[in-house]
Design an enzyme around this catalytic site. Structure first.
Site, PDB file in Angstrom:
ATOM      1  CG  ASP A   3      19.943  64.471  54.154  1.00  0.00           C
ATOM      2  OD1 ASP A   3      18.819  64.989  54.147  1.00  0.00           O
ATOM      3  OD2 ASP A   3      20.382  63.821  55.126  1.00  0.00           O
ATOM      4  CD  GLU A  60      34.879  63.184  36.854  1.00  0.00           C
ATOM      5  OE1 GLU A  60      34.095  62.197  36.786  1.00  0.00           O
ATOM      6  OE2 GLU A  60      35.787  63.281  37.697  1.00  0.00           O
TER       7      GLU A  60
HETATM    8  C1  GLC Z   1      17.289  65.949  56.165  1.00  0.00           C
HETATM    9  C2  GLC Z   1      16.089  65.230  55.606  1.00  0.00           C
HETATM   10  C3  GLC Z   1      15.316  64.636  56.743  1.00  0.00           C
HETATM   11  C4  GLC Z   1      16.216  63.664  57.479  1.00  0.00           C
HETATM   12  C5  GLC Z   1      17.515  64.321  57.908  1.00  0.00           C
HETATM   13  C6  GLC Z   1      18.534  63.300  58.305  1.00  0.00           C
HETATM   14  O1  GLC Z   1      16.929  67.025  56.959  1.00  0.00           O
HETATM   15  O2  GLC Z   1      15.323  66.106  54.824  1.00  0.00           O
HETATM   16  O3  GLC Z   1      14.152  63.999  56.298  1.00  0.00           O
HETATM   17  O4  GLC Z   1      15.549  63.190  58.615  1.00  0.00           O
HETATM   18  O5  GLC Z   1      18.099  65.051  56.869  1.00  0.00           O
HETATM   19  O6  GLC Z   1      19.018  62.619  57.191  1.00  0.00           O
END
Ligand code: GLC
Length: 548
Positions: A215, A265
């Site tokens: 993310d 790993e």
């Molecule tokens: C990414 C995710 C989204 C979230 C953001 C903050 O863009 O896909 O859904 O709100 O990160 O974590």
């Protein structure tokens, strides 16, 4: 370490590079299937629907966050990254999901959220209880404010969800949050922060998962030198030289090299795919060997239904893969984007945020056109080399639910922009499984977001037996794709305006009539067509055919 369930398997999809051409299915767990009737989807719900994923033929499932979370941002506000939200199940349920999926030849990818935690994470609670300058605060980004009494935020940085990216505490200090104020950003120059994430990778790697979706992968490294530099633009307009103070900085390489060592790993090495909203020329950095290995290419999800634009997207995606040595990825929809069956039902160039605010009525979507184009787009995407990421419900042709009642909206974007943007809930409505069951088979309890009437005819049970359904089109396409030569390039074939036509190794061809006049069906053996009724001698617009 070898995955216990994989040992001795001869399936070619278990090779180390299985991800290069995988079809990966994104599950948004709270909206997928609810096994215990509380209205929230859960891990056992996913287990109960593995038959569906197996019959679809996907290579892997990616689970959006299922970790303990106050759900301020749909689970992307994680309060414990090495556990399962009790409302969604247990770590043992995850173990069972991984084992069951593996026994069917399906890999499991989980989300990691390294840029920020929930404000309920033990670390942030400790930071709040600790003084200015403490080690507990050093894991996050705490700063004094500007102005005579420190009452101004430390910089002009803005939150993606609206408003300043800084919130002030009663003791006068401010903390940084690029997303909701309940999602404080971590400081990635802190060794403890780095080590903790490595622990999280090993926790899930040891449990048996096959990889990670990372993310906000472009956001971890920040230039926090004083005075903080101005960054008026959000990440979609980043400079192409890594000079932004917040996003896409060169220091990320070093962070991901440490992760890569952990991935390696495992045998086969774990894979990772970066969510990196960086300029196309920079996305390959995240995908290169020694870094995360793959990166999302989001350009399909922002392209109009226009042959020149779509061709550009394909060419840039393939070029980026060549630069990184990875394969590219193709994404039409995900949990953050207006679903493509709806995007393609609207005139090109419509401002989707403004359209959502009209409740999805102005302009009125042409549902039939949207469905035809979504089917054509799916076949186009599945004909390309690289990995395809399908979002749950894409295979059913689900539309965006643009008329959710305001009091049911849960995305923080609605509230934090003071209603200037409606947010992403319309792409997160619980799936319809069974047209005859309560809540369309999602579960016995009232779903956390209401399902619209149109979901009934799109339910899995309604489409299952219809050979022309969007579900069966996806099944057929994924099966045929699996038989394709795994070469990683395409050869364009000259074609009239509005038409995309290319050949893959082995003589296999894909023709999409995006917007042209009907074109003669090329000679050869027709393998599959996106049209709901058999195509005759010509391929009409909004249609893709595969032939050889
Ligand atoms: C990414 C995710 C989204 C979230 C953001 C903050 O863009 O896909 O859904 O709100 O990160 O974590």
């Amino acid at each position: 370490m070898t995955h216990p369930t994989l040992a001795g398997s001869s399936r070619s999809s278990f090779a180390a590079d299985w991800w290069r051409h995988a079809v990966v299915y994104q599950v948004y767990p709270r909206s997928f299937a609810d096994s215990d009737g509380d209205g929230l989807g859960d891990i056992r719900g996913v287990v109960s629907k593995l038959d569906h994923l197996e019959s679809l033929g996907v290579d892997a499932v990616w689970l959006s966050p299922f970790y303990p979370s106050p759900l301020v941002d749909g689970g992307y506000d994680v309060s414990d990254p090495r556990s399962v939200d009790p409302r969604l199940g247990t770590v043992d349920d995850m173990r069972e999901l991984v084992a069951d999926a593996h026994s069917r030849g399906i890999k499991v990818i989980v989300d990691v959220v390294p840029n920020h935690t929930s404000d309920q994470h033990a670390w942030f609670q400790e930071a709040l209880a600790s003084p200015k300058g403490s080690a507990a605060r050093a894991r996050y980004v705490f700063r004094d404010g500007l102005g005579p009494d420190g009452g101004e935020p430390p910089s002009d940085w803005r939150s993606h969800f609206g408003g300043p990216a800084w919130t002030r505490l009663p003791d006068g200090q401010w903390y940084l949050h690029l997303f909701a104020r309940e999602q404080p950003d971590l400081d990635w120059s802190n060794r403890g922060v780095r080590d903790d994430l490595l622990r999280t990778l090993r926790f899930w790697g040891d449990l048996g998962v096959d990889g990670f979706r990372v993310d906000v992968a472009h956001g971890l490294a920040k230039d926090l030198a004083e005075p903080l530099r101005s960054q008026p633009n959000l990440d979609r307009q980043l400079p192409t030289d890594g000079s932004d103070p917040l996003y896409d900085r060169d220091e990320l390489d070093e962070i991901y090299a440490e992760w890569r060592a952990v991935f390696n790993e495992y045998e086969p090495p774990l894979m990772a795919v970066a969510e990196a909203w960086a300029p196309p020329s920079r996305v390959s950095r995240y995908a290169k060997r020694g870094s995360l290995g793959q990166a999302f290419n989001f350009e399909f999800s922002t392209s109009a239904w226009d042959s020149d634009q779509l061709r550009g997207v394909i060419e840039r995606g393939l070029a980026s893969a060549e630069r990184s040595g990875a394969t590219t990825t193709w994404v039409l929809s995900n949990h953050d984007i207006v679903r493509h069956a709806t995007r393609f039902a609207l005139p090109n160039g419509v401002d989707l945020d403004a359209w959502l605010l009209t409740g999805g009525v102005d302009p009125a979507p042409d549902v039939a056109v949207g469905r035809r184009r979504a089917r054509a787009a799916a076949l186009l995407m599945l004909a390309l080399p690289g990995s395809v990421y399908l979002y749950q419900g894409d295979e059913l042709g689900l539309p965006e639910v643009a008329d959710l009642p305001i009091d049911r909206l849960r995305d923080p974007i609605w509230e934090r922009t003071n209603g200037a943007q409606k947010g992403r809930d319309g792409a997160r409505v619980p799936l319809p499984w069974d047209s005859e069951a309560p809540h369309l088979g999602f579960g016995t309890g009232e779903p956390w977001l209401p399902q619209p009437a149109v979901f009934r005819e799109l339910a899995v049970s309604s489409q299952d037996a219809d050979p022309a359904s969007t579900l069966n089109l996806h099944r057929a396409a994924i099966r045929l794709r699996g038989l394709l030569d795994a070469s990683e390039d395409i050869t364009w074939i000259d074609s009239p305006d509005g038409v995309l036509h290319f050949r893959r190794a082995g003589g296999w061809r894909c023709l999409t009539n995006v917007s042209g006049d009907a074109v003669p069906l090329p000679a050869g053996e027709m393998l599959l067509s996106s049209a709901e009724t058999p195509v005759g001698d010509t391929v009409p617009r909004d249609t893709t055919v595969w032939y050889r």
